[in-house]
Design a protein around this motif. Structure first.
Motif: not given
Length: 126
Positions: A40-49, A84-94, A102-110
């Protein structure tokens, strides 16, 4: 503003490249994720709490953490993650759960939403 984290779909892989200070902060220059491993690929801002809590970094394994600035490897409730992010709200979660990556989640600012759309389309076809 110059992007220091670049993402591209190349063949059957998602390539994430870090350059400059980001590469030094993360202790890593690039990641190559087989697309068939991505669930799955989703923007961090679209995740629920609850989902945000599941990817929240707990322990730094190697990298840099200063406030919201996160680069490198961290443990999360889901397992090992790469940030790899300076601001989670501008990041995508993979979410990478389909193989022994090796990684279950990759969070990258895009900044380029086109690469995210391209990746989502590729995932729908596979």
């Amino acid at each position: 503003m110059i992007d220091m984290v670049k993402m591209e779909v190349k063949g059957e892989n998602l390539i994430i490249r870090l350059e400059g200070v980001e590469e030094i902060a993360a202790f890593k220059g690039s990641l190559e994720i087989p697309i068939n491993c991505i669930e799955r690929v989703v923007y961090f801002k679209d995740l629920d709490d609850t989902e945000k809590e599941q990817i929240h970094p707990r322990l730094r394994v190697g990298g840099t953490s200063i406030g919201e600035i996160l680069y490198g490897r961290f443990t999360t409730p889901l397992g090992l993650a790469f940030f790899a992010t300076k601001k989670l709200e501008r990041s995508v979660v993979i979410y990478v759960t389909r193989c022994s990556f090796p990684y279950k989640v990759v969070v990258v600012e895009v900044s380029d939403s086109e690469i995210v759309r391209e990746l989502e389309e590729k995932l729908k076809r596979d």
